[in-house]
Scaffold this motif. Sequence first.
Motif, mmCIF file in Angstrom:
data_model
loop_
_atom_site.group_PDB
_atom_site.id
_atom_site.type_symbol
_atom_site.label_atom_id
_atom_site.label_comp_id
_atom_site.label_asym_id
_atom_site.label_seq_id
_atom_site.Cartn_x
_atom_site.Cartn_y
_atom_site.Cartn_z
ATOM 1 N N ARG A 119 1.341 -1.192 -0.183
ATOM 2 C CA ARG A 119 0.123 -0.067 0.066
ATOM 3 C C ARG A 119 1.109 1.449 0.144
ATOM 4 O O ARG A 119 2.160 1.402 -0.014
ATOM 5 C CB ARG A 119 -0.899 -0.097 1.386
ATOM 6 N N ASN A 120 0.414 2.532 0.258
ATOM 7 C CA ASN A 120 0.929 3.959 0.208
ATOM 8 C C ASN A 120 1.051 4.188 1.208
ATOM 9 O O ASN A 120 0.796 4.959 1.799
ATOM 10 C CB ASN A 120 0.069 4.579 -0.695
ATOM 11 N N LYS A 144 3.605 5.191 4.318
ATOM 12 C CA LYS A 144 4.988 5.726 4.580
ATOM 13 C C LYS A 144 5.548 6.024 5.946
ATOM 14 O O LYS A 144 5.279 5.828 6.832
ATOM 15 C CB LYS A 144 4.520 7.618 4.169
ATOM 16 N N ASN A 173 8.055 6.867 0.827
ATOM 17 C CA ASN A 173 7.544 5.610 0.662
ATOM 18 C C ASN A 173 7.569 4.136 -0.136
ATOM 19 O O ASN A 173 8.869 3.957 -0.539
ATOM 20 C CB ASN A 173 7.031 6.333 -0.932
ATOM 21 N N LYS A 207 7.249 2.051 -3.279
ATOM 22 C CA LYS A 207 8.053 2.506 -4.084
ATOM 23 C C LYS A 207 9.870 2.444 -3.474
ATOM 24 O O LYS A 207 11.012 2.337 -4.848
ATOM 25 C CB LYS A 207 8.250 4.324 -4.390
#
Length: 454
Positions: A303-304, A306, A402, A405
């Motif tokens: 998921r995104n 952080k 992130n 990524k």
Amino acid sequence: MAFLETGAALASMASRGGLVREGSPARVEPQDWTARRALLVTRVIRALPGLPVKQGQQAYTASLEMQGIKANQEHQGSKVPRGRTGSQEDLDLLETLASQDIKDCKDFLDPGGLLDWKLLLGKRVSQDRIPGERGSQGPLPLPISILGEKGSLGPQGIRGPQGKSGEPGPQGPPGDPGHKGMPGIGGTPGTPGFRGDVGRLGHPGLRGMEGHHGSPGLQGLPGIPGRSVSVGYLLVKHSQSELKPMCPVGMSKLWDGYSLLYFEGQEKAHNQDLGLAGSCLPRFSTMPFLYCNPGDVCYYASRNDKSYWLSTTVALPMMPVEEGDIKPYISRCSVCEAPSVAIAIHSQDISIPQCPTGWRSLWIGYSFLMHTAAGDEGGGQSLSSPGSCLEDFRTTPFIECNGAKGTCHYFANKHSFWLTSIEQSFQSEPASETLKANQLLSRISRCQVCMKNL
């Protein structure tokens, strides 16, 4: 009188017609004997042998001007005729004039200095008389010099050849004593000497007598307070650089790691106090956590989510960094064991606050309050915690990573909040202002982390 006598003689010769020839210029009959004499002598000069016609013409014209008679057109257009060969009587008359007063004759007959009188008289001598011995040379005439104008500066000449070296001069007197020099560098220590031989064993001494008991000594000074061992107080120090920070004096390091600020998962933030040991993770990852659901399934970096880390003072990158390029941007930290609790004190102005009496300073810094990032999430620091006093100030003291990524970057939606300086003890209406880059530190509050002495 000499001129009058000479004039009479010339008049007599003129009356006989010996000097006036046919074809000569019109006669002039001045009433003055002196003027008449000049005219007659000029004609005698014309009759001398070897005299150039041009010089005779010029002398004749000059003589007329001396008499005050202007030469008419007939005189100017005619030429002085070449005279006959001078008779003995004519030459005698010329010599007589020269012997009486040659200076007056020359000045009167030849005002322009056109005739060479020595040459004329010399011709007479060379014809009739035996030359005498040559006289001694007279003094050289003084050169006639006219001071001309100073000329312009000429071009610089070529450089001449180098001269020979001169002989060494005499030895000069001794100079004044110089100043005392700087101390020299200490020499290296010498090598240790050889060990000497063991000496002979001495004879045992006699047993001494028992001495008297001494008097009691003075009471000693009180000792320093004792320190507890392994009390368990923890202190976290963040370097805000790639270097691992050292623990303060008297403390031992428990571990070192990377400075974690907070996490964001499911768009919710979970903050870490920088003054607690949980903010110093031994290992770094852009996504140091995973999430699990009730179905016994866990997901990692899917998921995104952080993570946010305290950053270093390295210049901001233009693009997101990844892999090994991330390391220079992550701050290092150390967890130390402290003998007592450490606190942060904030001055709320640009002066550094003092530690309370009985407390010692650990470090000084700037008052860091809180932070926000993506999704309006963030956190803050307890102002009593050492984590609220960062040693270096930056408008962006943390970096966002992130997890999906695997990159880190400074994004524009990240904001840091700092205590400001307040001029008065009670301020109800602060004035709005905008601070530029070179004015920031003038409004940031200073702080100091202190620990009680035990």
